[in-house]
Write an enzyme that holds these catalytic residues in place. Structure first.
Site, PDB file in Angstrom:
ATOM      1  N   ASN A 155       0.805  -1.233   0.000  1.00 38.55           N
ATOM      2  CA  ASN A 155       0.000   0.000   0.000  1.00 38.55           C
ATOM      3  C   ASN A 155       0.835   1.279   0.000  1.00 38.55           C
ATOM      4  O   ASN A 155       0.474   2.262  -0.634  1.00 38.55           O
ATOM      5  CB  ASN A 155      -1.002  -0.010   1.148  1.00 38.55           C
ATOM      6  N   ARG A 213       6.951 -18.197  -1.308  1.00 38.87           N
ATOM      7  CA  ARG A 213       8.259 -18.753  -1.686  1.00 38.87           C
ATOM      8  C   ARG A 213       9.383 -18.046  -0.956  1.00 38.87           C
ATOM      9  O   ARG A 213       9.972 -18.554  -0.026  1.00 38.87           O
ATOM     10  CB  ARG A 213       8.456 -18.597  -3.201  1.00 38.87           C
ATOM     11  N   GLU A 253       3.443  -5.282  12.378  1.00 41.11           N
ATOM     12  CA  GLU A 253       2.573  -4.107  12.190  1.00 41.11           C
ATOM     13  C   GLU A 253       1.447  -4.539  11.266  1.00 41.11           C
ATOM     14  O   GLU A 253       1.667  -4.733  10.069  1.00 41.11           O
ATOM     15  CB  GLU A 253       3.365  -2.958  11.550  1.00 41.11           C
ATOM     16  N   CYS A 287      -3.346   1.399   6.479  1.00 36.99           N
ATOM     17  CA  CYS A 287      -3.767   0.670   7.678  1.00 36.99           C
ATOM     18  C   CYS A 287      -4.447   1.595   8.691  1.00 36.99           C
ATOM     19  O   CYS A 287      -5.203   1.148   9.540  1.00 36.99           O
ATOM     20  CB  CYS A 287      -2.560  -0.002   8.308  1.00 36.99           C
ATOM     21  N   GLU A 468       7.236   0.993  16.548  1.00 33.61           N
ATOM     22  CA  GLU A 468       8.332   1.561  15.762  1.00 33.61           C
ATOM     23  C   GLU A 468       8.402   3.060  16.041  1.00 33.61           C
ATOM     24  O   GLU A 468       7.380   3.684  16.303  1.00 33.61           O
ATOM     25  CB  GLU A 468       8.072   1.322  14.261  1.00 33.61           C
TER      26      GLU A 468
HETATM   27  P1  NAD Z   1       0.162  -9.432   3.170  1.00 37.00           P
HETATM   28  O1  NAD Z   1       0.205  -9.935   4.561  1.00 37.00           O
HETATM   29  O2  NAD Z   1      -0.580 -10.221   2.161  1.00 37.00           O
HETATM   30  O3  NAD Z   1       1.622  -9.247   2.588  1.00 37.00           O
HETATM   31  C1  NAD Z   1       2.584  -8.439   3.210  1.00 37.00           C
HETATM   32  C2  NAD Z   1       3.968  -8.916   2.818  1.00 37.00           C
HETATM   33  O4  NAD Z   1       4.150 -10.220   3.361  1.00 37.00           O
HETATM   34  C3  NAD Z   1       4.204  -9.048   1.321  1.00 37.00           C
HETATM   35  O5  NAD Z   1       5.525  -8.693   1.017  1.00 37.00           O
HETATM   36  C4  NAD Z   1       3.961 -10.519   1.078  1.00 37.00           C
HETATM   37  O6  NAD Z   1       4.618 -11.023  -0.075  1.00 37.00           O
HETATM   38  C5  NAD Z   1       4.549 -11.115   2.340  1.00 37.00           C
HETATM   39  N1  NAD Z   1       4.040 -12.443   2.680  1.00 37.00           N
HETATM   40  C6  NAD Z   1       2.829 -12.974   2.361  1.00 37.00           C
HETATM   41  N2  NAD Z   1       2.750 -14.227   2.835  1.00 37.00           N
HETATM   42  C7  NAD Z   1       3.915 -14.487   3.459  1.00 37.00           C
HETATM   43  C8  NAD Z   1       4.435 -15.626   4.161  1.00 37.00           C
HETATM   44  N3  NAD Z   1       3.724 -16.748   4.304  1.00 37.00           N
HETATM   45  N4  NAD Z   1       5.679 -15.539   4.700  1.00 37.00           N
HETATM   46  C9  NAD Z   1       6.410 -14.416   4.572  1.00 37.00           C
HETATM   47  N5  NAD Z   1       5.984 -13.327   3.912  1.00 37.00           N
HETATM   48  C10 NAD Z   1       4.739 -13.355   3.366  1.00 37.00           C
HETATM   49  O7  NAD Z   1      -0.396  -7.940   3.268  1.00 37.00           O
HETATM   50  P2  NAD Z   1      -0.703  -6.967   2.066  1.00 37.00           P
HETATM   51  O8  NAD Z   1      -1.983  -7.411   1.436  1.00 37.00           O
HETATM   52  O9  NAD Z   1       0.509  -6.799   1.242  1.00 37.00           O
HETATM   53  O10 NAD Z   1      -0.925  -5.574   2.849  1.00 37.00           O
HETATM   54  C11 NAD Z   1      -2.133  -5.186   3.397  1.00 37.00           C
HETATM   55  C12 NAD Z   1      -2.143  -5.405   4.892  1.00 37.00           C
HETATM   56  O11 NAD Z   1      -1.058  -4.699   5.492  1.00 37.00           O
HETATM   57  C13 NAD Z   1      -3.386  -4.843   5.539  1.00 37.00           C
HETATM   58  O12 NAD Z   1      -3.838  -5.741   6.512  1.00 37.00           O
HETATM   59  C14 NAD Z   1      -2.889  -3.555   6.195  1.00 37.00           C
HETATM   60  O13 NAD Z   1      -3.652  -3.107   7.274  1.00 37.00           O
HETATM   61  C15 NAD Z   1      -1.520  -3.968   6.617  1.00 37.00           C
HETATM   62  N6  NAD Z   1      -0.694  -2.784   6.870  1.00 37.00           N
HETATM   63  C16 NAD Z   1      -0.340  -2.483   8.162  1.00 37.00           C
HETATM   64  C17 NAD Z   1       0.424  -1.348   8.430  1.00 37.00           C
HETATM   65  C18 NAD Z   1       0.852  -0.990   9.820  1.00 37.00           C
HETATM   66  O14 NAD Z   1       1.798  -0.204   9.954  1.00 37.00           O
HETATM   67  N7  NAD Z   1       0.231  -1.493  10.861  1.00 37.00           N
HETATM   68  C19 NAD Z   1       0.824  -0.531   7.369  1.00 37.00           C
HETATM   69  C20 NAD Z   1       0.437  -0.869   6.078  1.00 37.00           C
HETATM   70  C21 NAD Z   1      -0.315  -2.009   5.830  1.00 37.00           C
END
Ligand code: NAD
Length: 487
Positions: A155, A213, A253, A287, A468
């Site tokens: 995002n 992966r 996070e 988020c 953080e």
């Molecule tokens: P996601 O969890 O699908 O992916 C996040 C990252 O994790 C990506 O790089 C993805 O490739 C990787 N990932 C996915 N599966 C994995 C696994 N099994 N092992 C290791 N890495 C893996 O999230 P998204 O769809 O990319 O992002 C949206 C989410 O992020 C929303 O829930 C949003 O609220 C959250 N978010 C939180 C914050 C915060 O600071 N709290 C900030 C931005 C986004």
């Protein structure tokens, strides 16, 4: 016939070198739905190479003085700033966000992340305590943890990745970063600046690919003792499981279902536009975006009327349109998911006041297959509905009435998340009382998204573990040791 445009090909960045990969993933332009880039589909092999490089670079990087590391971080910031426009264009194309937002928020904040930690690393001190009656003194020292595994979402691609890379490097760690496979371009562009900025080979390695992966290969690698993750709650669960056998240090996070609480004494001239922004900025894909708006009954009708009017003014357009407030959502699958929530709300008897299915979206012909959606306001919905409890992470927000302060606190706290909240009231006592009782890592009162990077950022409950910020990131990216000296 028009010539087919060559696809942008990304490469992994390991040990200071760009390396091709044996397989690739397609990456789409969200504003057209066309493939425009190919991202390395890395796996275990690339992680092994990155871990080797990061481990070899660690002794030298970690033994540099904070001043030397600070200088390098400032160089990265300067080079990034000089290329701000190029990075903003790339971020907007890759993510679907408006160019205006990439120019004013994403890339400037990425620059600031490097400058901020370049500065804050110079100011950490530790205390000493005395036990004169035993002839002892105690003090603490901090040392970098080692190879840091950093995983970020789609995002705010460069913004969130640099929010991890900068503090990890500043504290003396070496880094393996994995951006989202959906938005990898600006991370790859950043790699091109590192050598020029004086970052030694192996200090920052960026490995591209899917979570399943390459993400899992990174998280489960025994020589990566620390994982900083920003993303969704289900992924965090998996990362926690994979990290458990190694007792890794984890910062998580995660998502939110953030309430805005609007009391009858709120200044609606400020509150209405700010709540439109807090609901729909970056297509609602932050988020910290508001997705549950609780409005005191006496002003509910007036607020709703003004809010819907202002939402209709929130223009959806192609990312380069200077008048657009909102661009395209990240992917077709995500757009479908967000739309499905609106359908569920309708099936439950809720009303859609504007947006999806109510108003008409107008787009240029070449963007018809892009992932666009109008900002959507839902009312007449129960607190238990999935639209009021689950993170939608798109341009959909719900507005519901409330009677009393006590009631609204209980309802705001009733979801599993606890990331951010906003409170609107001109009563100072109430603002303090409510802010304190909300189960939320961040509370903004009479404003939204004003960030002070020194202070802790993070969520309660299912919104994450850890914080953080200047001190918090330093604590996370270092190990503390207590030393006792008897004299
Ligand atoms: P996601 O969890 O699908 O992916 C996040 C990252 O994790 C990506 O790089 C993805 O490739 C990787 N990932 C996915 N599966 C994995 C696994 N099994 N092992 C290791 N890495 C893996 O999230 P998204 O769809 O990319 O992002 C949206 C989410 O992020 C929303 O829930 C949003 O609220 C959250 N978010 C939180 C914050 C915060 O600071 N709290 C900030 C931005 C986004």
């Amino acid at each position: 016939m028009a010539a087919t445009k060559a696809l942008l090909m990304l490469e992994n960045f390991i040990d200071g070198k760009f390396l091709p990969c044996s397989s690739y993933i397609d990456s789409y332009d969200p504003s057209t739905g066309e493939v425009y880039c190919r991202v390395p589909n890395s796996g275990r092999e690339e992680i092994e190479a990155a871990v080797k490089a990061a481990r070899e670079a660690f002794p030298s990087w970690s033994s540099r003085s904070p001043q030397e590391r600070s200088r390098v971080l400032n160089q990265v910031a300067d080079l990034l700033e000089q290329s701000l426009e190029e990075f903003a264009q790339a971020e907007s194309k890759d993510q679907g966000k408006t160019l205006a937002l990439a120019r004013t928020m994403d890339i400037p904040r990425s620059v600031q992340n490097f400058r901020f930690f370049a500065s804050s690393i110079l100011h950490h001190t530790s205390e000493c305590t005395q036990m004169d009656h035993l002839g002892c003194m105690h003090y603490t020292v901090r040392t970098p943890v080692g190879v840091a595994g950093l995983i970020s979402p789609w995002n705010l691609p460069l913004y969130l990745l640099t929010w991890k890379i900068a503090p990890a490097m500043a504290a003396g760690n070496t880094v393996i970063a994995k951006p989202s496979e959906l938005t990898s371009v600006t991370a790859w562009m950043l790699c091109k600046l590192l050598d020029k900025a004086g970052v030694p080979p192996g200090v920052v390695n960026i490995v591209f690919g899917t979570g399943l992966r390459v993400g899992e290969a990174l998280v489960s690698h025994p020589e990566v003792p620390l994982i900083s993750f920003t993303g969704s709650q289900p992924t965090a669960e998996r990362i926690t499981q994979l990290s458990a056998p190694h007792c890794k240090k984890l910062s998580l996070e995660l998502g939110g279902k953030n309430p805005a609480i609007i009391f009858e004494d709120a200044n609606l001239d400020e509150c209405v536009p700010a709540t439109v922004r807090s609901s729909f900025a970056n297509q609602g894909e932050i988020c910290l975006c508001t997705s549950r708006i609780f409005v005191q009954k006496s002003i509910y009708s007036e607020f709703l009327k003004r809010f819907v009017e202002a939402t209709r003014e929130w223009k959806v357009g192609i990312p380069s349109d200077p008048l657009a407030s909102m661009g395209a959502l990240i992917s077709k699958a995500h757009l479908e998911k967000v739309r499905s929530y609106v359908r569920k709300a309708l099936a439950e008897g809720a009303q859609i006041r504007c947006g999806e299915g109510v108003d008409k979206l107008s787009l240029p012909a070449r963007n018809k297959a892009g992932y666009f959606m109008l900002p959507t306001v839902i009312t007449d919905i129960k607190d238990e509905s999935c639209c009021m409890t689950e993170e939608i992470f798109g341009p959909v927000t719900c507005v519901v009435p409330f009677d009393s302060e006590e009631e609204v606190i209980e309802r705001a706290n009733s979801v599993k998340y606890g990331l951010a909240a906003t409170v609107w009231s001109s009563n100072v006592g109430r603002v303090h009382r409510v802010a304190k009782k909300l189960q939320s890592g961040l509370v903004w009162t009479n404003c939204w998204l004003i960030r002070e990077l020194n202070l802790p950022f993070g969520g309660m409950k299912s919104s994450g573990i850890g914080r953080e910020g200047a001190k918090d990131s330093y604590d996370f990216f270092t190990e503390i040791k207590t030393i006792t000296i008897k004299h």
